[in-house]
Scaffold this motif. Structure first.
Motif, PDB file in Angstrom:
ATOM      1  N   ASN A  41      43.636  35.590  41.004  1.00  0.00           N
ATOM      2  CA  ASN A  41      43.180  36.780  40.272  1.00  0.00           C
ATOM      3  C   ASN A  41      42.470  36.404  38.970  1.00  0.00           C
ATOM      4  O   ASN A  41      42.697  36.998  37.924  1.00  0.00           O
ATOM      5  N   GLY A  42      41.607  35.386  39.048  1.00  0.00           N
ATOM      6  CA  GLY A  42      40.755  35.008  37.921  1.00  0.00           C
ATOM      7  C   GLY A  42      41.323  33.996  36.955  1.00  0.00           C
ATOM      8  O   GLY A  42      40.628  33.552  36.048  1.00  0.00           O
ATOM      9  N   LYS A  53      49.686  38.428  47.656  1.00  0.00           N
ATOM     10  CA  LYS A  53      49.874  39.723  48.322  1.00  0.00           C
ATOM     11  C   LYS A  53      48.532  40.405  48.554  1.00  0.00           C
ATOM     12  O   LYS A  53      47.526  40.035  47.943  1.00  0.00           O
ATOM     13  N   PRO A  54      48.507  41.420  49.423  1.00  0.00           N
ATOM     14  CA  PRO A  54      47.262  42.172  49.630  1.00  0.00           C
ATOM     15  C   PRO A  54      46.702  42.689  48.302  1.00  0.00           C
ATOM     16  O   PRO A  54      47.445  43.151  47.445  1.00  0.00           O
ATOM     17  N   GLY A  55      45.392  42.558  48.141  1.00  0.00           N
ATOM     18  CA  GLY A  55      44.730  42.969  46.911  1.00  0.00           C
ATOM     19  C   GLY A  55      44.449  41.805  45.975  1.00  0.00           C
ATOM     20  O   GLY A  55      43.663  41.925  45.037  1.00  0.00           O
ATOM     21  N   ASP A  56      45.084  40.649  46.220  1.00  0.00           N
ATOM     22  CA  ASP A  56      44.869  39.474  45.383  1.00  0.00           C
ATOM     23  C   ASP A  56      43.602  38.738  45.815  1.00  0.00           C
ATOM     24  O   ASP A  56      43.184  38.804  46.969  1.00  0.00           O
ATOM     25  N   VAL A  57      43.016  38.005  44.859  1.00  0.00           N
ATOM     26  CA  VAL A  57      41.853  37.168  45.135  1.00  0.00           C
ATOM     27  C   VAL A  57      42.181  35.756  44.678  1.00  0.00           C
ATOM     28  O   VAL A  57      42.606  35.537  43.547  1.00  0.00           O
ATOM     29  N   VAL A  58      41.981  34.796  45.586  1.00  0.00           N
ATOM     30  CA  VAL A  58      42.225  33.388  45.293  1.00  0.00           C
ATOM     31  C   VAL A  58      40.881  32.669  45.343  1.00  0.00           C
ATOM     32  O   VAL A  58      40.089  32.894  46.256  1.00  0.00           O
ATOM     33  N   PHE A  60      38.933  28.827  45.170  1.00  0.00           N
ATOM     34  CA  PHE A  60      39.145  27.383  45.310  1.00  0.00           C
ATOM     35  C   PHE A  60      37.841  26.729  45.732  1.00  0.00           C
ATOM     36  O   PHE A  60      37.256  27.096  46.750  1.00  0.00           O
ATOM     37  N   ARG A  61      37.377  25.779  44.909  1.00  0.00           N
ATOM     38  CA  ARG A  61      36.161  25.014  45.202  1.00  0.00           C
ATOM     39  C   ARG A  61      34.978  25.901  45.610  1.00  0.00           C
ATOM     40  O   ARG A  61      34.300  25.657  46.600  1.00  0.00           O
ATOM     41  N   GLY A  62      34.758  26.943  44.826  1.00  0.00           N
ATOM     42  CA  GLY A  62      33.620  27.814  45.050  1.00  0.00           C
ATOM     43  C   GLY A  62      33.788  28.850  46.150  1.00  0.00           C
ATOM     44  O   GLY A  62      32.885  29.635  46.410  1.00  0.00           O
ATOM     45  N   LYS A  63      34.929  28.870  46.783  1.00  0.00           N
ATOM     46  CA  LYS A  63      35.211  29.853  47.838  1.00  0.00           C
ATOM     47  C   LYS A  63      36.187  30.886  47.316  1.00  0.00           C
ATOM     48  O   LYS A  63      37.138  30.545  46.620  1.00  0.00           O
ATOM     49  N   LYS A  64      35.948  32.151  47.652  1.00  0.00           N
ATOM     50  CA  LYS A  64      36.867  33.221  47.284  1.00  0.00           C
ATOM     51  C   LYS A  64      37.566  33.728  48.527  1.00  0.00           C
ATOM     52  O   LYS A  64      36.925  33.943  49.559  1.00  0.00           O
ATOM     53  N   ILE A  65      38.865  33.925  48.413  1.00  0.00           N
ATOM     54  CA  ILE A  65      39.661  34.468  49.510  1.00  0.00           C
ATOM     55  C   ILE A  65      40.148  35.838  49.061  1.00  0.00           C
ATOM     56  O   ILE A  65      40.875  35.950  48.068  1.00  0.00           O
ATOM     57  N   ASN A  66      39.743  36.863  49.781  1.00  0.00           N
ATOM     58  CA  ASN A  66      40.192  38.225  49.514  1.00  0.00           C
ATOM     59  C   ASN A  66      41.348  38.513  50.470  1.00  0.00           C
ATOM     60  O   ASN A  66      41.168  38.519  51.685  1.00  0.00           O
TER      61      ASN A  66
END
Length: 68
Positions: A41-42, A53-58, A60-66
């Motif tokens: 989450n930034g 949990k749902p709604g979080d953003v991760v 890593f190395r230029g990739k975002k996981i929603n």
């Protein structure tokens, strides 16, 4: 952006990184989290067992996981 649907209430951070194939092993996932390479989450987060949990953003190395 990578979309990942959680099947339960949450997924541990290291399992998430493995599930979306951004790391090969759990050991590698632990190392990148401990080294501060992962943002949750930034903000950099060093917790390997962090409950994502749902709604979080991760990030890593230029990739975002929603997480949904």
């Amino acid at each position: 952006m990578i979309e990942f649907k959680v099947t339960g209430d949450y997924i541990p951070m290291i399992q998430l990184l493995k599930a979306v194939n951004l790391v090969q092993t759990g050991g590698e996932a632990q190392i990148v989290v401990e080294d501060g390479e992962v943002k949750y989450n930034g903000q950099v987060d060093y917790r390997k067992r962090l409950k994502v949990k749902p709604g979080d953003v991760v990030e890593f190395r230029g990739k975002k996981i929603n997480v949904t």
